[in-house]
Design a protein around this motif. Structure first.
Motif, mmCIF file in Angstrom:
data_model
loop_
_atom_site.group_PDB
_atom_site.id
_atom_site.type_symbol
_atom_site.label_atom_id
_atom_site.label_comp_id
_atom_site.label_asym_id
_atom_site.label_seq_id
_atom_site.Cartn_x
_atom_site.Cartn_y
_atom_site.Cartn_z
ATOM 1 N N ASN A 15 0.813 -1.210 0.000
ATOM 2 C CA ASN A 15 0.000 0.000 0.000
ATOM 3 C C ASN A 15 0.850 1.266 0.000
ATOM 4 O O ASN A 15 0.385 2.318 -0.442
ATOM 5 C CB ASN A 15 -0.995 -0.040 1.168
ATOM 6 C CG ASN A 15 -2.120 -1.014 0.884
ATOM 7 O OD1 ASN A 15 -2.166 -1.620 -0.199
ATOM 8 N ND2 ASN A 15 -3.030 -1.181 1.833
ATOM 9 N N GLY A 16 2.075 1.163 0.445
ATOM 10 C CA GLY A 16 2.990 2.294 0.295
ATOM 11 C C GLY A 16 3.295 2.557 -1.174
ATOM 12 O O GLY A 16 3.303 3.703 -1.637
ATOM 13 N N ASN B 112 7.482 10.316 -1.657
ATOM 14 C CA ASN B 112 7.588 9.022 -0.984
ATOM 15 C C ASN B 112 7.176 9.141 0.483
ATOM 16 O O ASN B 112 6.456 8.291 1.015
ATOM 17 C CB ASN B 112 9.028 8.514 -1.119
ATOM 18 C CG ASN B 112 9.152 7.024 -0.877
ATOM 19 O OD1 ASN B 112 8.684 6.520 0.131
ATOM 20 N ND2 ASN B 112 9.768 6.317 -1.813
ATOM 21 N N ALA B 113 7.605 10.212 1.118
ATOM 22 C CA ALA B 113 7.377 10.355 2.556
ATOM 23 C C ALA B 113 5.933 10.721 2.901
ATOM 24 O O ALA B 113 5.462 10.402 3.988
ATOM 25 C CB ALA B 113 8.331 11.399 3.132
ATOM 26 N N CYS B 114 5.245 11.393 1.986
ATOM 27 C CA CYS B 114 3.908 11.901 2.305
ATOM 28 C C CYS B 114 2.793 11.187 1.560
ATOM 29 O O CYS B 114 1.611 11.520 1.725
ATOM 30 C CB CYS B 114 3.824 13.396 1.993
ATOM 31 S SG CYS B 114 4.927 14.363 3.023
ATOM 32 N N VAL C 137 1.386 8.147 1.625
ATOM 33 C CA VAL C 137 0.342 7.397 2.335
ATOM 34 C C VAL C 137 -0.662 8.345 2.977
ATOM 35 O O VAL C 137 -1.879 8.120 2.897
ATOM 36 C CB VAL C 137 0.969 6.442 3.379
ATOM 37 C CG1 VAL C 137 -0.071 5.930 4.362
ATOM 38 C CG2 VAL C 137 1.647 5.257 2.676
ATOM 39 N N ASP C 138 -0.171 9.403 3.582
ATOM 40 C CA ASP C 138 -1.106 10.366 4.177
ATOM 41 C C ASP C 138 -1.973 11.032 3.107
ATOM 42 O O ASP C 138 -3.159 11.270 3.333
ATOM 43 C CB ASP C 138 -0.346 11.422 4.993
ATOM 44 C CG ASP C 138 0.018 10.910 6.383
ATOM 45 O OD1 ASP C 138 -0.879 10.402 7.081
ATOM 46 O OD2 ASP C 138 1.200 11.012 6.768
ATOM 47 N N VAL D 67 0.441 15.673 5.479
ATOM 48 C CA VAL D 67 1.089 15.998 4.202
ATOM 49 C C VAL D 67 1.692 17.400 4.284
ATOM 50 O O VAL D 67 2.831 17.639 3.853
ATOM 51 C CB VAL D 67 0.094 15.911 3.020
ATOM 52 C CG1 VAL D 67 0.810 16.197 1.708
ATOM 53 C CG2 VAL D 67 -0.581 14.538 2.985
#
Lengths: 586, 586
Positions: free
Chosen positions: B440-441, B511-513, B515-516, B571
Motif C-alpha cells: 500500500n505504500g 515518498n514520505a507523504c 500514504v497520508d 502531508v
C-alpha cells in the motif's frame, strides 16, 4: 529470526535522567538499602542476557509447536520447561516480591523494564511468570499471614505458578453473572465448584503446583468473593498433599500466543481459602488485575520494541529501488531504509515505543511510591496516579503494540506474511493484549467514567497541574512544542469537564466517547514524555543520543501529536451519531 | 461460524440509484443488449446463493487444513476442488470475459459485487478465479489472436487457471533486478529459465493446467518482457500436450490465506510465448496487475462486510452488562449492542464498508466506460479515472479491510481470539491484501507521484471538478456536510499543487507523504459517497432504508471524516522530520 537486544542505554536514561530513580529509591525505606543505579544497571544487563540467550530462542519454535493437551496433562512446547527452570532459579519471578517471603524486593520501576525485555523476547513464555507475580501480589496484599507464609515463597521462587480465574462462558466483561459456588467447610476452608474459561496458565508442566485465585459466590449471596485454590493441596510444611479437584477441561486454539496455555478449568468441590473479606472479592482481585493490566500494556510495549528491531534490521539489509533524488552511495539499488515511507513507518514505531517505555517506567515509579512511601501525602497521590494511569497503560500500550507489529510487518513486504520471518507472529501474539484483562474499551470506560469523571476530575487536574509545572521548567525544548502539549492538556480538562457535566443527562456519553478520550490523553501524554526525554537528553554524555532524541521528538511533534487533536474532536462530537440508530438497523 | 448473507439491497441500490448503471449499460454497445437491472439482480441473487451455500462452508475448514505440498503436487484443502468445479461450471470465472472467446460479457460494475461476495465468503478460494480472470484480461488485451483462441476459452470456463509470476527473491517492489531469462527459439517461442516466488495459485489441483504470465528478460536486454508459459503445453486444438518444465519448488507457510497456494515456481527451459512487444512486458502486465489491484481492494471490502455481519450478529446475541442509563427492556443484562463503544466500532466498520462498496462499483463503472464506450472523450476520461482510482481502491479498501476485521474481532472480546469463532481468520487472511500486488505504500506513491503530480494534477482536477458539480446538485443532504466535502476537495488540490511545486527540490517529499495523501483522499472521497448515497436514498421505497442512510451518514460525518483533516495536516508537515535522521541512528 533476528536476535533480540534490549535497549539498555534507553532504559538507563529513563531511570536515571528522566525520572530520577536514584532519588526516588533513596527516599523509600524499603529501597534505600537495596537498590541504586549500579544494582539496577547490573540487573538490566542480566535481564538482557537471559531475554536474548534464554527466552528469545524458544519464541518461534513455541509458536510452531504450541501447547498440547494430552491425557489430562497440559504440555508446554519443547524447551519451555528448561528455560522456565533457569528463569525461576534466577529469581526473576520474585524480582519485585516481598523479601520477607522470599522475593527480591526490587522496585517496580525496574521490574517494568525487565518485563519489557522478557515480553520482547517471547510474549507467550513471559505470561507464566507475570501471572504468578500478580497472584502473589494479591495474596500479599489481602491474604492471611498463614496463606502468605504457605504460598508466597514458592511462588516467588517460581516453583509454583499463579493463575487468575474470573471469566465464565456467560460472564466476561460483566462478572455479576458468575456461577462458581463456594460452600463453607467447618474448618474455615470452602468447597469450590464451577467452571472458568480463558484461564492463562491454568495448567501446564512448568511447575508442580498452580495457585489459582478464583472468583466465586458464597451461598445465598450475589456478592463475589475471592479464593485461593491450589491445584494440589499444600501441607502446613509447604509440602504437596493430595490433588484438589482442580482439572483442566480443554485448552483453547488461538490466533497466537500458542506457547501459553489458555485453559478451561473445572472445580469439583476443590478446597479453597478465602482471600480478603466475603463478598469483597473483586476489590482483592483488582490488586492482581491492576498488576496484570500494566503487565499487558508492557506486553504491547515489548512487542513494539521487538517489532522495531526486526523491521529496522530488515530495512537496512533489504536492497530495493533507489533513493528519491539519487542513491546516497551512488549504488544502483539502496537499502529500503532510504525510502521516506519506510522511514515514516519505522519512526512511528520508534517514537511511540520510546514514549511508551517512559509511560511504563513512570507508572512503575508511581506504584513504588504508592506502596513504599512513608509520606502519607506522597503515597496517596501516587495511588491516585496509579488509578489514573493503569487503564491508560494497559490500553494505549497494547493498542500501539498492535500498530507497531503491523507497521513493522509492512516494512517486510511479502516476506512479512511468511511465518519463517517471525514478524507475523508478533501481530498474532500481541493482538490478545487489547482484549484480555478487560478489553481496551473497558479500560477506556474505567478511565473516563471512573478515574476521570468519577472523582470530578480531581486526579486528572492534579496530574495535569503537576506536569504543566514540569513543562514550564524544561529549558532545552522548543517553546512551540511546549505550547502544543500545554494546549492539549488544557483541552483535555475542558472536554473532561464537559463530559462530567453532561454524563447524567446523556448516560451513553462516557461509554461512546471513552476510547477517543483515552487516545487523546495518550497521545498528549506521549507529547509530554517527548518533551521530558528531549530535555533530559540535553546534557547526555553521548552527543548522538541527544541529537537522536531531538530528531525523534521532532518527528513525534510533526507527525503524531496531531492524533490527539483528532481524538479530542471526536469526544467533542459526543454520542448522538452513535446512539441514534435503532438496533434493528444494525 | 455465522452464515454469510450478501447485502443485496445495498448492491442493487448502488447500481440503480447511486450510479445509474442501467443508463451506463444502455449507452455501451457491448452491454446494451446483454444486461439490464433485472439480469444484474438475478446474477447478484445467484452469486449470493453460491457464496453462502457453496463457498463460505469451505472457508474455515480450508484455513484449518491448509494447502499441502506432497510428492511434487500441490493439494488444496478438502472440498476446494468440488466447490471450484461448480463455481467454474456456473461461468463465474468468465463473468466479465469477452463473449467472443467464451466469456459472459458482463460489466465490471456488476463483477465487482460478485467478487465482493466471493471474498466475503472465502478470501483464499476466491483468489484462484480472480487470478485467472486477471491473466485472461492481459492475454485478451495484448496477446496474439492465436494465443487468445488457444487459451481464453478454457480460462473463462475455469478449466485452466491463471497466475501472475513477477517476484523473485531479489526483485519485489523493484522489478529491475529480475533474472529469469527468455531465449528465443526458431519457431517464435522462447525458452524460459528462472525462479519466481510468492506465486499465488502457482500450482494446485483445481485445474488441469495453469497458465502463467511470466516476466523475464531477453538475452542482452535490461528490458522486461511478458510471456505466457503454460504448466502443460497446449496443442493447436486446445488439447493438452507434454509437461513444460514448470515445476513447483515449495509452498509458503503464511500467516493466513492458508487455502491459497503460494508457490515458489521454477522454470527450466519452459516454452513461453511473447505477449505484447519485447521489453514492454511491464506495460502488458499492468493490465493484469491493475485488475488484481482492484480485486485485492475488493478482498479487503469483502472482508469488511463479512466482519461486520459476524460482529453485529454477536453483538445482538451476546448479553453482558446493562445499557448506560438503564436497560431499554428492563432486563438485568442487555445485548452488548446497547453499549456506545460497541456501536462505535460497528458503525465505523459499517460506514467504511458501505462507502467502500460505492468506491468499488464506481471504479468498476469507469473500467466499463474505459473499455466499452464508443465515445472517445468518455473513454479517455474514464481511463484517466481508472488510473487515478486503482491505487486508491487497492490501498484504501485493503487498509480499511484490516481495520474492520480488527474492530470486529474486538467486539467479540476474548472469544474473538479463539480460532473456532472465525473472526481471527479474517484478520489473518486480509492482512496480505495490504502487501501483495504492490504494498500500500507503493500504491500511495503511484497515486501521488504518478497519477496526481505526474500529470500536473490534470486528472485530479478533472475528477474533483466533476464531483464538486455533482455535490452542488445533491438536494437531499445537509449543506454543512456538503461544505465539509467541498472544503476537503479544495484542500486536496491545494496540497497536491504544493507537493507538485516542491517535488524537484524535495525529492523525498512524495515518498514520505504519499500514504497520508492517499488516506486524506480516501476519507474525503468516502464523504462524497456518503453524500451521494444519502441523496439517492431520499426517494427509496423503503423509508427505513432512507433513514438508515441518513443516520449512517451522520455517523460518518461526525466521527470519521475528520481523519481526512488529520492526514492532510500530515502531508502539509512535509518530509523534513522523516528524512532528517542519519541512517546510523535507526
Amino acid at each position: 529470526m533476528n536476535p533480540y537486544n534490549a535497549p539498555l542505554a534507553e532504559m538507563r536514561f529513563l531511570l536515571e535522567k528522566v525520572f530520577d530513580a536514584p532519588k526516588t529509591w533513596s527516599e523509600l525505606p524499603a529501597m534505600a538499602e537495596s537498590v541504586d543505579m549500579d544494582t539496577a544497571a547490573a540487573i538490566l544487563d542480566e535481564a538482557d542476557k537471559i531475554s536474548r540467550e534464554l527466552i528469545h530462542p524458544i519464541n518461534r519454535s513455541g509458536d510452531e509447536q504450541g501447547v498440547r493437551h494430552q491425557a489430562d496433562k497440559v504440555i508446554t512446547p519443547d524447551g519451555y520447561k528448561a528455560v522456565y527452570d533457569q528463569y525461576a532459579e534466577g529469581g526473576w519471578v520474585g524480582l519485585c516480591g516481598d523479601p520477607e517471603h522470599g522475593g527480591m524486593g526490587m522496585p517496580k520501576m525496574l521490574g517494568v523494564l525487565v518485563d519489557e525485555m522478557a515480553y520482547s523476547a517471547c510474549n507467550a513464555f513471559t505470561l507464566y511468570g507475570s501471572l504468578t507475580a500478580g497472584a502473589a501480589l494479591a495474596i500479599h496484599a489481602h491474604g492471611t499471614e498463614e496463606l502468605k507464609q504457605r504460598y508466597l515463597p514458592k511462588m516467588y521462587s517460581g516453583e509454583w505458578s499463579g493463575a487468575m480465574d474470573m471469566t465464565e462462558p456467560q460472564a466476561g466483561s460483566d462478572l455479576r453473572g458468575i456461577r462458581t459456588k463456594a460452600v463453607p467447610n467447618d474448618n474455615g476452608s470452602y468447597n469450590i465448584t464451577g467452571s472458568k474459561i480463558f484461564i492463562t496458565g491454568g495448567d501446564h508442566d512448568l511447575t508442580e503446583n498452580v495457585i489459582h485465585l478464583v472468583l466465586a459466590k458464597l451461598p445465598n449471596s450475589h456478592g463475589i468473593s475471592l479464593f485461593l485454590v491450589p491445584k494440589i493441596k499444600v501441607n502446613a510444611d509447604e509440602s504437596l498433599g493430595d490433588a484438589n479437584g482442580v482439572t483442566v477441561g480443554s485448552i483453547e486454539h488461538k490466533m497466537g500466543l500458542k506457547g501459553s496455555a489458555t485453559c478451561v478449568m473445572n472445580y469439583d468441590g476443590a478446597e479453597g481459602y478465602l482471600i480478603g473479606r466475603p463478598n469483597r472479592g473483586l476489590v482483592c482481585m483488582f490488586t492482581m488485575m491492576n498488576y496484570e493490566r500494566l503487565a499487558i500494556g508492557i506486553q504491547g510495549l515489548g512487542t513494539s520494541q521487538a517489532a522495531y528491531q526486526m523491521a529496522t534490521d530488515y530495512a537496512k539489509d533489504r536492497v530495493q529501488g533507489v533513493a528519491a533524488g539519487g542513491s546516497p552511495t551512488g549504488a544502483t539499488s539502496d537499502p529500503i531504509l532510504v525510502h521516506g515511507d519506510v522511514r515514516r513507518m519505522l519512526l512511528t514505531v520508534r517514537t511511540l515505543t520510546e514514549a511508551g517505555r517512559a509511560l511504563s517506567v513512570y507508572t512503575g515509579q508511581q506504584l513504588d511510591l504508592a506502596k513504599f512511601s512513608d509520606d502519607a501525602e506522597t503515597k496517596a497521590k501516587a495511588s491516585r496516579y496509579v488509578g489514573l494511569l493503569t487503564p491508560v497503560s494497559k490500553a494505549f500500550l497494547s493498542d500501539r503494540g498492535l500498530d507497531a507489529a503491523i507497521m513493522a510487518q509492512q516494512v517486510f513486504g511479502g516476506h512479512g506474511y511468511i511465518r519463517e520471518t517471525g514478524i507475523e507472529q508478533l501481530v498474532r501474539d500481541t493482538r490478545i493484549a487489547q482484549i484480555y484483562e478487560g478489553t481496551n474499551g473497558i479500560q477506556a470506560i474505567d478511565f473516563l467514567g471512573r478515574k476521570v469523571t468519577g472523582d470530578n476530575l480531581t486526579a486528572l487536574k492534579e496530574f495535569i497541574a503537576e506536569h504543566v509545572s514540569n513543562i514550564n521548567q524544561f529549558e532545552h525544548v522548543s517553546t512551540d512544542d511546549k505550547i502544543k502539549v500545554l494546549s492539549l492538556f488544557e483541552q483535555l480538562l475542558v472536554i473532561a469537564a464537559d463530559v462530567n457535566e453532561n454524563k447524567l443527562t446523556k448516560p451513553a456519553l462516557i461509554n461512546a466517547c471513552a476510547v477517543d478520550f483515552l487516545d487523546a490523553f495518550g497521545y498528549s501524554l506521549y507529547g509530554y514524555f517527548w518533551l521530558a526525554m528531549t530535555n533530559a537528553a540535553n546534557d547526555h554524555v553521548d552527543s548522538s543520543f541527544k541529537q537522536q532524541k531531538q530528531k525523534l521528538s521532532r518527528f513525534y511533534f510533526d507527525k503524531l501529536l496531531a492524533k490527539a487533536d483528532y481524538h479530542l474532536s471526536q469526544v467533542a462530537m459526543g454520542d448522538a451519531a452513535i446512539m441514534d440508530m435503532d438496533e434493528a438497523l444494525f
